[in-house]
Design an enzyme around this catalytic site. Structure first.
Site, mmCIF file in Angstrom:
data_model
loop_
_atom_site.group_PDB
_atom_site.id
_atom_site.type_symbol
_atom_site.label_atom_id
_atom_site.label_comp_id
_atom_site.label_asym_id
_atom_site.label_seq_id
_atom_site.Cartn_x
_atom_site.Cartn_y
_atom_site.Cartn_z
ATOM 1 N N SER A 138 0.876 -1.177 0.000
ATOM 2 C CA SER A 138 0.000 0.000 0.000
ATOM 3 C C SER A 138 0.904 1.214 0.000
ATOM 4 C CB SER A 138 -0.854 -0.012 1.274
ATOM 5 O OG SER A 138 -1.478 1.242 1.474
ATOM 6 N N TYR A 151 -1.970 -1.404 10.393
ATOM 7 C CA TYR A 151 -1.942 -1.480 8.926
ATOM 8 C C TYR A 151 -0.641 -0.895 8.383
ATOM 9 C CZ TYR A 151 -3.918 -1.113 4.169
ATOM 10 O OH TYR A 151 -4.170 -1.230 2.817
#
Ligand code: NAD
Length: 256
Positions: A138, A151
């Site tokens: 990401s 995350y």
């Protein structure tokens, strides 16, 4: 181009994983799907292509189930030539309130699963002298945002794991790279849009506009198909010497 190759895409019953699975299938690959969503619908969408299609329900937070899934791919389709580590979950909360159980789950699904899956597929790839490992990290593998401790830590870890694996396979026909998307409108992100709309009394469209305006200069969502095409490129001979790279597809997010 990928006829005769088998691709295992984790977390591919929806969103980015399903988009990548479809694009690899369009280019001829056999596909093993995985994930907790509607497997029948995902399989039906892939059956229009020529390659074989399978599904395994492994929970990516459980190493023994990951190993069973790779054995399934070996038995049914001869082994995994292309591994796309895509399964991922999110939890949004300040560190002081972040439940330890959610931290453990996000690290297990978004980071540790990629390590376990790689460990299972590398012997086959080495024997075949060819392989592709594509880790869906990401832009949060490159930069941080508030309230996403687990995350961001997992995705930074996945970028690091990508580099180590790329070095350990550098003289082989196996390449390991990461794709780092910014906002892609999938169920995972729609939940964040919904939370923003509810918190601010906004329409869905206004919540999406604000989400993009905050971080993604292009003001456009990346699509799963665009990520699929990048995955196909990484599987092509043109990408033979792209190793350990983190390719951001983020509308300029990380350039700021
Ligand atoms: P999604 O929620 O649409 O899909 C996630 C998939 O993972 C689903 O198939 C789900 O069933 C599966 N999954 C979840 N937990 C699992 C588990 N324990 N075992 C097996 N499968 C499991 O989300 P998405 O947006 O398509 O995300 C896919 C990947 O892309 C994730 O790693 C995510 O972090 C990453 N990503 C997404 C965006 C975005 O904007 N959507 C941006 C950057 C990175």
């Amino acid at each position: 181009m990928l006829t005769g190759r088998t691709a295992l895409i984790t977390g591919s019953t929806s969103g980015i994983g399903l988009g990548i699975a479809k694009t690899l299938a369009q280019h001829g690959a056999n596909i093993v799907l995985n994930g907790f969503g509607d497997a029948q619908s995902a399989m039906a969408q892939l059956r229009e292509y020529d390659g074989m299609v399978g599904y395994h329900p492994a929970d990516m937070s459980k190493p023994a189930e990951i190993a069973a899934m790779v054995r399934y791919a070996e038995t049914e389709m001869g082994g995994v030539d292309i591994l796309v580590n895509n399964a991922g979950i999110q939890h949004v909360s300040p560190i002081e309130e972040f439940p330890a159980e959610r931290w453990d789950a996000v690290i297990a699904v978004n980071l540790s699963s990629a390590f376990h899956a790689m460990q299972c597929v590398l012997p086959h790839m080495r024997a075949r002298r060819w392989g592709r490992i594509i880790n869906i990290a990401s832009v949060h593998g490159l930069v941080a945002s508030v309230h996403k401790a687990a995350y961001v830590a997992a995705k930074h870890g996945l970028v690091g794991l990508t580099k180590v694996a790329a070095l350990e396979t550098a003289t082989t026909g196996i390449t390991v790279n990461a794709i780092c998307p910014g906002w892609v409108l999938t169920p995972l992100v729609q939940r964040q849009v919904d939370a923003r709309a509810a918190a601010g009394g906004l329409s869905n469209e206004e919540a999406k506009r604000q989400l993009l305006a905050e971080k993604q200069p292009s003001l456009q969502f990346t699509t799963p198909d665009q990520l699929g095409e990048l995955a196909v490129f990484l599987c092509s001979p043109a990408a033979d010497n792209i190793r350990g790279a983190s390719l951001n597809v983020d509308g300029g997010w990380a350039a700021q």
